[in-house]
Design a protein around this motif. Structure first.
Motif, PDB file in Angstrom:
ATOM      1  N   GLY A  61      31.565  43.817  29.359  1.00  0.00           N
ATOM      2  CA  GLY A  61      32.441  42.671  29.241  1.00  0.00           C
ATOM      3  C   GLY A  61      32.597  41.881  30.519  1.00  0.00           C
ATOM      4  N   ALA A  62      32.421  42.532  31.661  1.00  0.00           N
ATOM      5  CA  ALA A  62      32.551  41.821  32.942  1.00  0.00           C
ATOM      6  C   ALA A  62      31.529  42.302  33.969  1.00  0.00           C
ATOM      7  CB  ALA A  62      33.967  41.966  33.489  1.00  0.00           C
ATOM      8  N   CYS A  63      30.424  42.852  33.517  1.00  0.00           N
ATOM      9  CA  CYS A  63      29.384  43.332  34.444  1.00  0.00           C
ATOM     10  C   CYS A  63      28.824  42.174  35.260  1.00  0.00           C
ATOM     11  CB  CYS A  63      28.285  44.084  33.719  1.00  0.00           C
ATOM     12  SG  CYS A  63      27.441  43.154  32.418  1.00  0.00           S
ATOM     13  N   HIS A  64      28.695  41.020  34.636  1.00  0.00           N
ATOM     14  CA  HIS A  64      28.169  39.852  35.350  1.00  0.00           C
ATOM     15  C   HIS A  64      29.134  39.405  36.446  1.00  0.00           C
ATOM     16  CE1 HIS A  64      30.698  38.299  32.165  1.00  0.00           C
ATOM     17  NE2 HIS A  64      30.704  37.094  32.728  1.00  0.00           N
ATOM     18  N   ILE A  65      30.422  39.559  36.236  1.00  0.00           N
ATOM     19  CA  ILE A  65      31.423  39.207  37.250  1.00  0.00           C
ATOM     20  C   ILE A  65      31.274  40.138  38.453  1.00  0.00           C
ATOM     21  CG2 ILE A  65      33.887  39.060  37.760  1.00  0.00           C
ATOM     22  CD1 ILE A  65      33.064  36.905  35.760  1.00  0.00           C
ATOM     23  N   LEU A  66      31.148  41.437  38.196  1.00  0.00           N
ATOM     24  CA  LEU A  66      30.991  42.404  39.286  1.00  0.00           C
ATOM     25  C   LEU A  66      29.688  42.167  40.047  1.00  0.00           C
ATOM     26  CD1 LEU A  66      32.151  44.899  40.746  1.00  0.00           C
ATOM     27  CD2 LEU A  66      30.869  46.303  39.100  1.00  0.00           C
ATOM     28  N   ALA A  67      28.609  41.899  39.334  1.00  0.00           N
ATOM     29  CA  ALA A  67      27.318  41.675  39.990  1.00  0.00           C
ATOM     30  C   ALA A  67      27.359  40.430  40.879  1.00  0.00           C
ATOM     31  CB  ALA A  67      26.213  41.561  38.942  1.00  0.00           C
ATOM     32  N   TRP A  68      27.933  39.341  40.389  1.00  0.00           N
ATOM     33  CA  TRP A  68      28.036  38.127  41.207  1.00  0.00           C
ATOM     34  C   TRP A  68      28.948  38.363  42.410  1.00  0.00           C
ATOM     35  CZ3 TRP A  68      25.184  33.762  41.072  1.00  0.00           C
ATOM     36  CH2 TRP A  68      24.405  33.545  39.945  1.00  0.00           C
ATOM     37  N   THR A  69      30.033  39.112  42.217  1.00  0.00           N
ATOM     38  CA  THR A  69      30.941  39.420  43.326  1.00  0.00           C
ATOM     39  C   THR A  69      30.223  40.242  44.385  1.00  0.00           C
ATOM     40  OG1 THR A  69      32.851  39.313  41.854  1.00  0.00           O
ATOM     41  CG2 THR A  69      33.146  40.500  43.928  1.00  0.00           C
ATOM     42  N   PHE A  70      29.373  41.167  43.955  1.00  0.00           N
ATOM     43  CA  PHE A  70      28.569  41.949  44.894  1.00  0.00           C
ATOM     44  C   PHE A  70      27.707  41.017  45.743  1.00  0.00           C
ATOM     45  CE2 PHE A  70      24.793  44.025  46.325  1.00  0.00           C
ATOM     46  CZ  PHE A  70      25.201  45.276  46.736  1.00  0.00           C
ATOM     47  N   LEU A  71      27.016  40.084  45.099  1.00  0.00           N
ATOM     48  CA  LEU A  71      26.140  39.167  45.837  1.00  0.00           C
ATOM     49  C   LEU A  71      26.919  38.302  46.814  1.00  0.00           C
ATOM     50  CD1 LEU A  71      23.490  37.870  43.300  1.00  0.00           C
ATOM     51  CD2 LEU A  71      23.357  39.781  44.878  1.00  0.00           C
ATOM     52  N   GLU A  72      28.096  37.889  46.427  1.00  0.00           N
ATOM     53  CA  GLU A  72      28.909  37.072  47.322  1.00  0.00           C
ATOM     54  C   GLU A  72      29.452  37.895  48.490  1.00  0.00           C
ATOM     55  OE1 GLU A  72      31.771  35.240  44.725  1.00  0.00           O
ATOM     56  OE2 GLU A  72      30.294  33.778  44.025  1.00  0.00           O
ATOM     57  N   THR A  73      29.668  39.189  48.279  1.00  0.00           N
ATOM     58  CA  THR A  73      30.168  40.067  49.333  1.00  0.00           C
ATOM     59  C   THR A  73      29.066  40.426  50.322  1.00  0.00           C
ATOM     60  OG1 THR A  73      31.807  40.971  47.802  1.00  0.00           O
ATOM     61  CG2 THR A  73      31.339  42.270  49.780  1.00  0.00           C
ATOM     62  N   TYR A  74      27.853  40.599  49.828  1.00  0.00           N
ATOM     63  CA  TYR A  74      26.698  40.988  50.659  1.00  0.00           C
ATOM     64  C   TYR A  74      25.576  39.953  50.521  1.00  0.00           C
ATOM     65  CZ  TYR A  74      29.100  45.492  50.577  1.00  0.00           C
ATOM     66  OH  TYR A  74      30.031  46.492  50.686  1.00  0.00           O
ATOM     67  N   PRO A  75      25.792  38.727  50.954  1.00  0.00           N
ATOM     68  CA  PRO A  75      24.818  37.657  50.701  1.00  0.00           C
ATOM     69  C   PRO A  75      23.475  37.831  51.414  1.00  0.00           C
ATOM     70  CG  PRO A  75      26.488  36.890  52.218  1.00  0.00           C
ATOM     71  CD  PRO A  75      26.939  38.241  51.722  1.00  0.00           C
TER      72      PRO A  75
END
Length: 151
Positions: A35-49
């Motif tokens: 339901g929110a895996c895409h939110i977590l994945a994008w947040t990961f990328l923004e945290t570790y760009p």
């Protein structure tokens, strides 16, 4: 320690699909697995760009839409349960789903364009803002958990 299981184990019920507050009140692992895996994945990328990670869709072979989205550098993967190898994540998913799984790189350049292209709920579509929840959840998984060097 969070147990690494296939994301499909946490699929939302029909009631959770209809009621965003009910879906929101699931455990963090269940929320970010289904339901929110895409939110977590994008947040990961923004945290570790600068870590060399990108988004990867996991799909049943021949399916148009992904059932799970993860951050990966091609070897390591990060999702609702933390760190694992991408190969292991695919293997666990195939065992759970009972069908072959393929990985496809995500080509959209923003979370909102991804949501539009893949019929995913954008952040403003949740009962509350999922970005701070994803940021807090991500902190539970130190970058040292990956064999990749995250800076």
């Amino acid at each position: 320690m969070i147990r690494h299981v296939a994301a499909g184990f946490f699929r939302r019920t029909d009631a959770e699909r209809r009621d965003q507050e009910l879906a929101w009140n699931r455990s963090d692992q269940a929320f970010f697995a289904a339901g929110a895996c895409h939110i977590l994945a994008w947040t990961f990328l923004e945290t570790y760009p600068d870590a060399g990670f990108h988004l990867v869709d996991l799909r049943k072979v021949g399916e148009k839409d992904a059932f799970h989205v993860v951050a990966s550098n091609g070897t390591d993967a990060f999702d609702h349960a933390g760190w694992t190898s991408l190969d292991e994540l695919v293997r666990m998913s195939e065992e759970f789903e009972g069908v072959p799984i393929e990985t496809l790189p995500v080509t959209e350049d923003s979370l909102h364009s991804y949501c539009q292209s893949h019929w995913c709920r954008p952040p403003e579509g949740y009962w509350s803002d999922p970005i701070p929840r994803a940021q807090a959840y991500l902190k539970q998984f130190p970058a040292a958990g990956s064999t990749a060097v995250l800076r």
